[in-house]
Write an enzyme that holds these catalytic residues in place. Structure first.
Site, PDB file in Angstrom:
ATOM      1  N   HIS A 123      -6.197 -10.528  -0.171  1.00 11.56           N
ATOM      2  CA  HIS A 123      -6.795  -9.496  -1.012  1.00 11.56           C
ATOM      3  C   HIS A 123      -7.042 -10.117  -2.386  1.00 11.56           C
ATOM      4  CE1 HIS A 123      -6.765  -5.762  -3.446  1.00 11.56           C
ATOM      5  NE2 HIS A 123      -7.070  -5.124  -2.331  1.00 11.56           N
ATOM      6  N   LYS A 226       0.643   3.117   0.075  1.00 10.04           N
ATOM      7  CA  LYS A 226       0.232   2.676   1.412  1.00 10.04           C
ATOM      8  C   LYS A 226       1.356   2.919   2.421  1.00 10.04           C
ATOM      9  CE  LYS A 226      -2.834  -0.874  -0.462  1.00 10.04           C
ATOM     10  NZ  LYS A 226      -4.180  -0.341  -0.315  1.00 10.04           N
TER      11      LYS A 226
HETATM   12  N1  PLP Z   1      -2.769  -6.609  -0.915  1.00 14.25           N
HETATM   13  C1  PLP Z   1      -3.308  -6.063   0.169  1.00 14.25           C
HETATM   14  C2  PLP Z   1      -3.220  -6.766   1.479  1.00 14.25           C
HETATM   15  C3  PLP Z   1      -3.933  -4.817   0.077  1.00 14.25           C
HETATM   16  O1  PLP Z   1      -4.471  -4.277   1.168  1.00 14.25           O
HETATM   17  C4  PLP Z   1      -3.989  -4.177  -1.173  1.00 14.25           C
HETATM   18  C5  PLP Z   1      -4.699  -2.899  -1.313  1.00 14.25           C
HETATM   19  O2  PLP Z   1      -5.601  -2.584  -0.557  1.00 14.25           O
HETATM   20  C6  PLP Z   1      -3.392  -4.780  -2.272  1.00 14.25           C
HETATM   21  C7  PLP Z   1      -2.794  -6.009  -2.113  1.00 14.25           C
HETATM   22  C8  PLP Z   1      -3.378  -4.133  -3.617  1.00 14.25           C
HETATM   23  O3  PLP Z   1      -2.608  -2.987  -3.571  1.00 14.25           O
HETATM   24  P1  PLP Z   1      -2.564  -1.978  -4.809  1.00 14.25           P
HETATM   25  O4  PLP Z   1      -4.002  -1.669  -5.131  1.00 14.25           O
HETATM   26  O5  PLP Z   1      -1.819  -0.804  -4.305  1.00 14.25           O
HETATM   27  O6  PLP Z   1      -1.890  -2.679  -5.925  1.00 14.25           O
END
Ligand code: PLP
Length: 406
Positions: A123, A226
């Site tokens: 991500h 999530k």
């Molecule tokens: N990492 C992964 C694999 C994710 O799917 C996400 C969000 O979609 C994130 C990090 C970032 O999460 P957050 O926006 O809740 O900080």
């Protein structure tokens, strides 16, 4: 609690919301998840009868809020099987957890010429902070490639390993491919080179149990929203020994022991990393989310999701012109796909007309899109409260899309 899907669905009021005249078919769980009533109740109670700041007051409401706040930390410790309560840092979410490690660990311990290893399926929140650090320090970002199934190229991983790598930061479950990575192998290999490992568990925590001691990872980050919990709260797990060596991330209230203009000393763990008033309501609301999952049990959740994965894969494959992006050996029920000749945005808009909520775009994983030669995919990401009927509804809606574009 026995796995009674209809009973479970009733615990999530958002599943009863009507979209286009029918109950929503919510397949955007990788973006965020719906919350059980117990979570909503806890947040509501904090704002209606329990409002107070934490760690500061001796009055009754403040003591109660502090006890609830710290009880969440205790539940997190059990939920991920951390050894100590001091290892649980409360953050805003996964993104903040990674940025904390970058700013604290990264800035303190990495120097010119060092390498950071990530994977091609990260991500953006596990790419950009490290690029920022590389720019500042003169370090290099190295990338474990993926193959066309969406699996990590483990052979390449072995070849990339060397003593210049000072941190490996990899995703456990890919949000755009559904791949479950062989994290144990990565950590074991990293140990041979004494490289600390950060695991981005954002998409893992809702699908299977996490045991940070068994994994032996150095850092593990995830987001409450999530995990069927509130937005604005997340967790950074870190090994105590490492966290103790790291400088604070932000300065302010709560993270200090003593302040004078001559010298400030810092609070003990975990408070050293928690400056300022936290998102108290959301922290309190995260506890019932984890308890809800524990009451159902991951064994049943995994068995149910396994069936959804098998069924979804089978029926999606039957659609002419549809290509599933991500066919890894081990997956969670996340279906990214491309439908020949139809733009993902059109798919998302049109299935919404039938009450089906999916996500379209690059899913904050542009390098993954690049790998597959796409600008965007459509993504149906399922959770344990989804059903075969939800998948059927998606298939029906995709049939309508195809008819329109025929
Ligand atoms: N990492 C992964 C694999 C994710 O799917 C996400 C969000 O979609 C994130 C990090 C970032 O999460 P957050 O926006 O809740 O900080």
């Amino acid at each position: 609690m026995p796995f009674d899907i209809q009973k479970i669905r009733k615990d999530f009021p958002n599943l009863a919301v009507n979209v286009k005249g029918q109950p929503i078919t919510y397949l955007d769980n990788a973006a965020t998840t719906f919350k059980p009533k117990s979570v909503i109740k806890a947040v509501h109670e904090y704002y209606t009868t329990g409002t107070a700041n934490v760690h500061r007051g001796l009055h009754e409401l403040s003591e109660k809020a502090t006890a609830q706040f710290e009880a969440t930390r205790e539940t997190i410790k059990t939920f991920i099987n951390a050894q100590k309560i001091s290892e649980i840092i409360l953050t805003k979410g996964t993104t903040e957890g990674i940025n904390l490690v970058m700013n604290s660990f990264g800035r303190a311990f990495l120097k010119k010429g060092d390498e950071i290893l990530v994977s091609e399926m990260e991500h953006h929140s596990n790419i950009v902070p490290w690029q920022m650090l590389c720019e500042e320090k003169g370090c290099y970002l190295k990338v474990i490639p993926i193959n066309d199934n969406g699996d990590l190229d483990i052979e390449q991983f072995h070849k990339l390993l060397n003593k210049r790598i000072k941190l490996i930061s990899v995703v456990y479950v890919s949000n755009s491919l559904g791949t479950v990575n062989p994290i144990q192998t990565i950590i074991q290999e990293a140990r041979r080179f004494k490289i600390p490992v950060l695991i981005d568990g954002a998409q893992a925590v809702s699908h299977f149990p996490i045991d940070v001691q068994a994994l032996d990872c150095d850092f593990f980050v995830f987001s409450g929203h999530k995990l069927f919990g509130p937005t604005g709260v997340g967790v950074l797990y870190g090994k105590e020994e490492l966290l103790n060596k790291m400088p604070p991330y932000q300065g302010g209230g709560d993270m200090i022991e003593r302040v004078s203009f001559e010298k400030t000393t810092y609070n003990i763990l975990p408070h050293k990393f928690e400056a300022g008033t936290p998102n108290i309501a959301s922290v309190i609301g995260l506890k019932p989310a984890m308890e809800y999952l524990q009451s159902i049990g991951f064994a049943d959740i995994m068995a149910h999701e396994e069936k959804l994965l098998a069924y979804g894969t089978q029926v999606l494959k039957k659609i002419k012109g549809l290509r599933i992006i991500g066919n890894a050996r081990k997956k969670v029920p996340v279906f990214s796909f491309d439908l020949k000749g139809i733009h993902a945005q059109d798919i998302g808009t049109l299935v919404n007309e039938e009450g089906v909520a999916i996500r379209t775009g690059h899913h904050c994983t542009m390098p993954v899109m690049q790998h597959f030669g796409l600008k965007a995919t459509s993504r149906a990401a399922l959770a344990f409260y989804n059903t075969k009927e939800d998948i059927d509804h998606l298939i029906h809606a995709l049939g309508s899309v195809k008819k329109i574009f025929a």
